[in-house]
Design an enzyme around this catalytic site. Structure first.
Site, PDB file in Angstrom:
ATOM      1  N   GLY A  45      -5.156 -11.673   3.924  1.00 25.28           N
ATOM      2  CA  GLY A  45      -4.365 -10.650   4.582  1.00 25.28           C
ATOM      3  C   GLY A  45      -3.150 -10.306   3.754  1.00 25.28           C
ATOM      4  CD  GLN A  50       2.512 -10.756   2.599  1.00 19.86           C
ATOM      5  OE1 GLN A  50       1.613 -10.327   3.303  1.00 19.86           O
ATOM      6  NE2 GLN A  50       2.424 -11.913   1.955  1.00 19.86           N
ATOM      7  CB  CYS A 107       2.355 -16.856   3.116  1.00 25.81           C
ATOM      8  SG  CYS A 107       3.058 -15.192   3.171  1.00 25.81           S
ATOM      9  CG  LEU A 108      -1.374 -13.545  -0.791  1.00 24.75           C
ATOM     10  CD1 LEU A 108      -1.988 -12.153  -0.882  1.00 24.75           C
ATOM     11  CD2 LEU A 108      -2.015 -14.492  -1.800  1.00 24.75           C
ATOM     12  CG  HIS A 149       0.140 -15.119   8.290  1.00 23.78           C
ATOM     13  ND1 HIS A 149       0.483 -16.390   7.862  1.00 23.78           N
ATOM     14  CD2 HIS A 149       0.589 -14.284   7.312  1.00 23.78           C
ATOM     15  CE1 HIS A 149       1.115 -16.314   6.692  1.00 23.78           C
ATOM     16  NE2 HIS A 149       1.178 -15.047   6.334  1.00 23.78           N
ATOM     17  CD  GLU A 150      -1.190 -10.851   6.761  1.00 21.00           C
ATOM     18  OE1 GLU A 150      -0.175 -10.244   6.363  1.00 21.00           O
ATOM     19  OE2 GLU A 150      -1.624 -11.867   6.194  1.00 21.00           O
ATOM     20  CG  HIS A 153       3.895 -11.034   6.749  1.00 23.29           C
ATOM     21  ND1 HIS A 153       4.966 -11.517   6.011  1.00 23.29           N
ATOM     22  CD2 HIS A 153       2.827 -11.771   6.362  1.00 23.29           C
ATOM     23  CE1 HIS A 153       4.540 -12.514   5.226  1.00 23.29           C
ATOM     24  NE2 HIS A 153       3.250 -12.697   5.428  1.00 23.29           N
TER      25      HIS A 153
END
Ligand code: ZN
Length: 183
Positions: A45, A50, A107-108, A149-150, A153
């Site tokens: 994701g 991000q 997480c990226l 999670h997203e 964000h």
């Protein structure tokens, strides 16, 4: 186009996204580049924050995770989620339900950092897709976790905010180094 993924400490990660008002060329290009960037980074994701854009939009692709299955339902019927991936979710709204589950998350924007995060096991999602259509589905497993999670964000919330204080303390050194731009 592969975009630069911003890392922990970047102010955009803490910005609450604004609604996408119109699905125009700019948004289509952004979503396509986000999918390309997510695939390139082997992520499941990626949220607009991000890639330094504070808008309510994220992309998902949970296909590659064989050991962490997902289930997806549309109008109460189970569907093949593989065929729905990758997904672009614009102006998403979610309702969480189900039991609490603890699973490791990364997480990226936090390279090299993983931690067990407690989240609810099921989620109901309503969003707009790139064609401007309203989509709605329910999910469990990895897909439910990735959506939560997203969704965090796009509200400026990070997975480390959901750790208990002792776990967060154990990551403090790593987080400090990441924040300072050193890995
Ligand atoms: Zn993330």
């Amino acid at each position: 186009m592969i975009l630069e993924i911003v890392e922990y400490g970047h102010p955009t990660l803490r910005q609450k996204g604004t609604d996408v008002r119109e699905i125009n060329e700019e948004i289509r290009n952004l979503a396509e580049s986000m999918i390309e960037t997510m695939h390139d980074a082997d992520g499941v994701g990626l949220a607009a924050q991000q890639v330094n854009v504070a808008k309510r939009l994220f992309v998902l692709d949970v296909r590659q995770s064989e050991n962490r299955p997902s289930t997806m339902w549309e109008e109460g019927k189970e569907v093949d989620f593989d065929a729905r991936m990758p997904m672009v979710l614009i102006n998403p709204e979610i309702t969480i339900s189900g039991d609490w589950e603890i699973e490791e998350e990364g997480c990226l924007s936090f390279p090299g950092i993983g931690a067990d995060v407690r989240r609810r096991g099921r989620v109901k999602v309503r969003a707009t897709n790139l064609e401007g259509q309203t989509i709605s589905f329910e999910a469990s497993g990895l897909l439910a976790r990735a959506v939560q999670h997203e969704f965090d964000h796009v509200n400026g919330i990070l997975f480390i905010d959901r750790l208990d204080s002792s776990k967060k303390a154990s990551l403090a050194g790593k987080l400090k180094r990441l924040r300072a731009g050193k890995k």
